[in-house]
Structure formats: C-alpha cells, structure tokens
Design a protein around this motif. Structure first.
Motif, PDB file in Angstrom:
ATOM      1  N   LEU A  28      11.420  34.125 -17.677  1.00 19.63           N
ATOM      2  CA  LEU A  28      11.629  33.701 -16.585  1.00 19.63           C
ATOM      3  C   LEU A  28      11.101  32.026 -16.295  1.00 19.63           C
ATOM      4  CD1 LEU A  28      12.886  33.879 -13.754  1.00 19.63           C
ATOM      5  CD2 LEU A  28      10.769  34.900 -13.011  1.00 19.63           C
ATOM      6  N   GLY A  29       9.929  31.856 -16.941  1.00 19.84           N
ATOM      7  CA  GLY A  29       9.441  30.472 -16.892  1.00 19.84           C
ATOM      8  C   GLY A  29      10.503  29.659 -17.673  1.00 19.84           C
ATOM      9  N   MET A  30      10.848  29.986 -18.863  1.00 20.72           N
ATOM     10  CA  MET A  30      11.923  29.349 -19.639  1.00 20.72           C
ATOM     11  C   MET A  30      13.289  28.952 -18.972  1.00 20.72           C
ATOM     12  SD  MET A  30      10.854  30.773 -23.323  1.00 20.72           S
ATOM     13  CE  MET A  30      12.165  30.003 -24.105  1.00 20.72           C
ATOM     14  N   LEU A  31      13.532  29.851 -18.300  1.00 18.74           N
ATOM     15  CA  LEU A  31      14.853  29.639 -17.348  1.00 18.74           C
ATOM     16  C   LEU A  31      14.755  28.781 -16.328  1.00 18.74           C
ATOM     17  CD1 LEU A  31      15.787  33.348 -17.207  1.00 18.74           C
ATOM     18  CD2 LEU A  31      17.315  31.727 -18.224  1.00 18.74           C
ATOM     19  N   MET A  32      13.506  28.757 -15.611  1.00 19.79           N
ATOM     20  CA  MET A  32      13.319  27.872 -14.462  1.00 19.79           C
ATOM     21  C   MET A  32      13.020  26.314 -15.201  1.00 19.79           C
ATOM     22  SD  MET A  32      10.462  29.953 -12.212  1.00 19.79           S
ATOM     23  CE  MET A  32      10.783  31.425 -11.608  1.00 19.79           C
ATOM     24  N   VAL A  33      12.681  26.299 -16.464  1.00 23.12           N
ATOM     25  CA  VAL A  33      12.608  24.837 -17.014  1.00 23.12           C
ATOM     26  C   VAL A  33      14.019  24.531 -17.123  1.00 23.12           C
ATOM     27  CG1 VAL A  33      12.144  23.453 -18.972  1.00 23.12           C
ATOM     28  CG2 VAL A  33      10.238  24.732 -17.627  1.00 23.12           C
ATOM     29  N   GLY A  34      14.918  25.499 -17.734  1.00 24.40           N
ATOM     30  CA  GLY A  34      16.169  25.165 -17.842  1.00 24.40           C
ATOM     31  C   GLY A  34      17.075  24.776 -16.609  1.00 24.40           C
ATOM     32  N   ASN A  35      16.636  25.243 -15.359  1.00 25.95           N
ATOM     33  CA  ASN A  35      17.159  24.939 -14.337  1.00 25.95           C
ATOM     34  C   ASN A  35      17.157  23.502 -13.857  1.00 25.95           C
ATOM     35  OD1 ASN A  35      16.641  27.886 -12.121  1.00 25.95           O
ATOM     36  ND2 ASN A  35      18.478  27.282 -13.239  1.00 25.95           N
ATOM     37  N   VAL A  36      15.690  23.167 -13.894  1.00 23.18           N
ATOM     38  CA  VAL A  36      15.384  21.882 -13.837  1.00 23.18           C
ATOM     39  C   VAL A  36      16.065  20.805 -14.653  1.00 23.18           C
ATOM     40  CG1 VAL A  36      13.617  19.938 -13.940  1.00 23.18           C
ATOM     41  CG2 VAL A  36      12.979  22.321 -13.097  1.00 23.18           C
ATOM     42  N   GLY A  37      16.344  21.025 -15.944  1.00 25.48           N
ATOM     43  CA  GLY A  37      17.100  20.190 -16.652  1.00 25.48           C
ATOM     44  C   GLY A  37      18.678  20.308 -16.268  1.00 25.48           C
ATOM     45  N   VAL A  38      19.147  21.282 -15.976  1.00 22.75           N
ATOM     46  CA  VAL A  38      20.708  21.365 -15.707  1.00 22.75           C
ATOM     47  C   VAL A  38      20.893  20.797 -14.302  1.00 22.75           C
ATOM     48  CG1 VAL A  38      22.476  23.022 -14.976  1.00 22.75           C
ATOM     49  CG2 VAL A  38      21.037  23.567 -17.149  1.00 22.75           C
ATOM     50  N   ASN A  39      19.876  21.152 -13.306  1.00 32.63           N
ATOM     51  CA  ASN A  39      19.835  20.055 -12.156  1.00 32.63           C
ATOM     52  C   ASN A  39      19.939  18.706 -12.329  1.00 32.63           C
ATOM     53  OD1 ASN A  39      20.050  22.658 -10.764  1.00 32.63           O
ATOM     54  ND2 ASN A  39      17.675  22.496 -10.229  1.00 32.63           N
ATOM     55  N   ARG A  40      19.068  18.220 -13.232  1.00 34.80           N
ATOM     56  CA  ARG A  40      19.242  16.841 -13.375  1.00 34.80           C
ATOM     57  C   ARG A  40      20.541  16.241 -13.865  1.00 34.80           C
ATOM     58  NH1 ARG A  40      13.158  15.293 -16.227  1.00 34.80           N
ATOM     59  NH2 ARG A  40      11.793  16.039 -14.495  1.00 34.80           N
ATOM     60  N   VAL A  41      21.256  17.010 -14.801  1.00 35.52           N
ATOM     61  CA  VAL A  41      22.492  16.595 -15.200  1.00 35.52           C
ATOM     62  C   VAL A  41      23.483  16.602 -14.176  1.00 35.52           C
ATOM     63  CG1 VAL A  41      24.485  17.158 -16.877  1.00 35.52           C
ATOM     64  CG2 VAL A  41      22.064  17.354 -17.660  1.00 35.52           C
ATOM     65  N   TYR A  42      23.415  17.772 -13.126  1.00 35.47           N
ATOM     66  CA  TYR A  42      24.392  17.663 -12.559  1.00 35.47           C
ATOM     67  C   TYR A  42      24.123  16.873 -11.214  1.00 35.47           C
ATOM     68  CZ  TYR A  42      27.257  19.980  -9.025  1.00 35.47           C
ATOM     69  OH  TYR A  42      28.363  20.300  -8.037  1.00 35.47           O
ATOM     70  N   SER A  43      23.136  16.462 -10.717  1.00 42.97           N
ATOM     71  CA  SER A  43      22.541  15.946  -9.370  1.00 42.97           C
ATOM     72  C   SER A  43      23.200  14.640  -9.188  1.00 42.97           C
ATOM     73  CB  SER A  43      20.976  15.931  -9.449  1.00 42.97           C
ATOM     74  OG  SER A  43      20.423  14.851 -10.063  1.00 42.97           O
ATOM     75  N   ASP A  44      22.978  13.638 -10.264  1.00 42.84           N
ATOM     76  CA  ASP A  44      23.393  12.341 -10.058  1.00 42.84           C
ATOM     77  C   ASP A  44      22.696  11.711  -8.854  1.00 42.84           C
ATOM     78  OD1 ASP A  44      25.067   9.981 -11.084  1.00 42.84           O
ATOM     79  OD2 ASP A  44      26.463  10.394  -9.737  1.00 42.84           O
ATOM     80  N   CYS A  45      21.656  11.778  -8.761  1.00 40.32           N
ATOM     81  CA  CYS A  45      20.695  11.141  -7.649  1.00 40.32           C
ATOM     82  C   CYS A  45      19.269  10.864  -8.240  1.00 40.32           C
ATOM     83  CB  CYS A  45      20.578  12.151  -6.352  1.00 40.32           C
ATOM     84  SG  CYS A  45      19.758  13.692  -6.756  1.00 40.32           S
ATOM     85  N   LEU A  46      18.719   9.973  -7.316  1.00 41.06           N
ATOM     86  CA  LEU A  46      17.359   9.711  -7.380  1.00 41.06           C
ATOM     87  C   LEU A  46      16.960   9.220  -8.930  1.00 41.06           C
ATOM     88  CD1 LEU A  46      15.566  12.597  -5.365  1.00 41.06           C
ATOM     89  CD2 LEU A  46      16.147  10.268  -4.693  1.00 41.06           C
ATOM     90  N   ASP A  47      16.078   9.657  -9.730  1.00 39.54           N
ATOM     91  CA  ASP A  47      15.858   9.224 -10.918  1.00 39.54           C
ATOM     92  C   ASP A  47      16.824   9.674 -11.887  1.00 39.54           C
ATOM     93  OD1 ASP A  47      13.520   8.179  -9.894  1.00 39.54           O
ATOM     94  OD2 ASP A  47      12.315   9.918 -10.476  1.00 39.54           O
TER      95      ASP A  47
END
Length: 139
Positions: A28-47
């Motif tokens: 579960l912890g690894m999946l959450m880190v994966g969420n952060v990574g995928v969100n960064r690709v998808y978001s196109d915002c901020l940093d």
C-alpha cells in the motif's frame, strides 16, 4: 484519475521508484508513492508543468526524488513491483495519496501544510500533500 500511457521501460522506472521510496511500507505504501508519480505526469500544474511521461517525472530536476541518488533505485525491477506500478498507471488511487503531488517523511507529526500544499493524511512514515482543485484541476 485517468490512466496514463507508459512504455515497459517506464513501468520498470516507476516500479523501481516505488520500491526505493516505500518498500518498508508494504504494497500500500508503494502504491501511494506510485499515485504521487502518476499524478505528477497527469497534472500539468505547479512544479510539474511539461512533465509528459514517467521518465520525465522520475528524473525531474529540481524537484525529483531522493531515491534516484541511491544505488538501491538502480537495481532491476522485480515482477511484483511492476505489477503494482501497472495498477497505478491504469488509474487506481489510494487515499491519502489519491490527489497528492508530494510526500515526505517527517521526524514528528505531519505539518498541516508543506510548501503551501495541504496535508491529506499519513500512511506509516510518509505524509502526503495535495494541491487545491483551483491550482491543479486535472488531479
């Protein structure tokens, strides 16, 4: 979260990142880190403007992941880690990281904000932080 496109090489990169950042926190912890990574690709915002794929995200500088500086990250991805990476690439979300773009491991309690982003919760050692919908409507 919609799925993102990823090559097999990118699946392996994400799997290695997830393991290097959170193996001690279980699947579960690894999946959450994966969420952060995928969100960064998808978001196109901020940093994370102009981050177009998982390779861009993993090696973003500045703003990338500390794990990429450690030798453990460069070990070959295990099949079980790649399966986890494929789950988040396909769009599975896990609270409190479902909308998060950042996480870190504090020495004490999670702060309410980190770099002006709101705390969405803690899982084991990591605190997760998400942007507002106004700042990042796509997440």
């Amino acid at each position: 979260m919609p799925a993102i496109r990823a090559t097999e090489e990118q699946v392996e990169l994400l799997a290695r990142l997830m393991r290097a950042e959170a193996e001690g926190e279980g699947n579960l912890g690894m999946l959450m880190v994966g969420n952060v990574g995928v969100n960064r690709v998808y978001s196109d915002c901020l940093d994370f403007k102009n981050i177009r794929n998982l390779r861009d995200m993993v090696f973003q500088s500045p703003g990338g992941f500390e794990a990429t500086t450690k030798s453990y990250f460069y070990q070959r991805a295990r099949e079980r880690d790649k399966k986890l990476a494929r789950r988040v690439i396909a769009g599975e979300r896990f609270h409190p990281a479902s909308r998060s773009l950042w996480f870190f491991e504090p020495t004490g309690e999670c702060p309410a904000q980190w770099y002006n982003q709101w705390n969405t919760g803690r899982y084991k050692a990591h605190c997760f932080f998400s942007p507002t919908e106004q700042d990042c409507p796509r997440v």
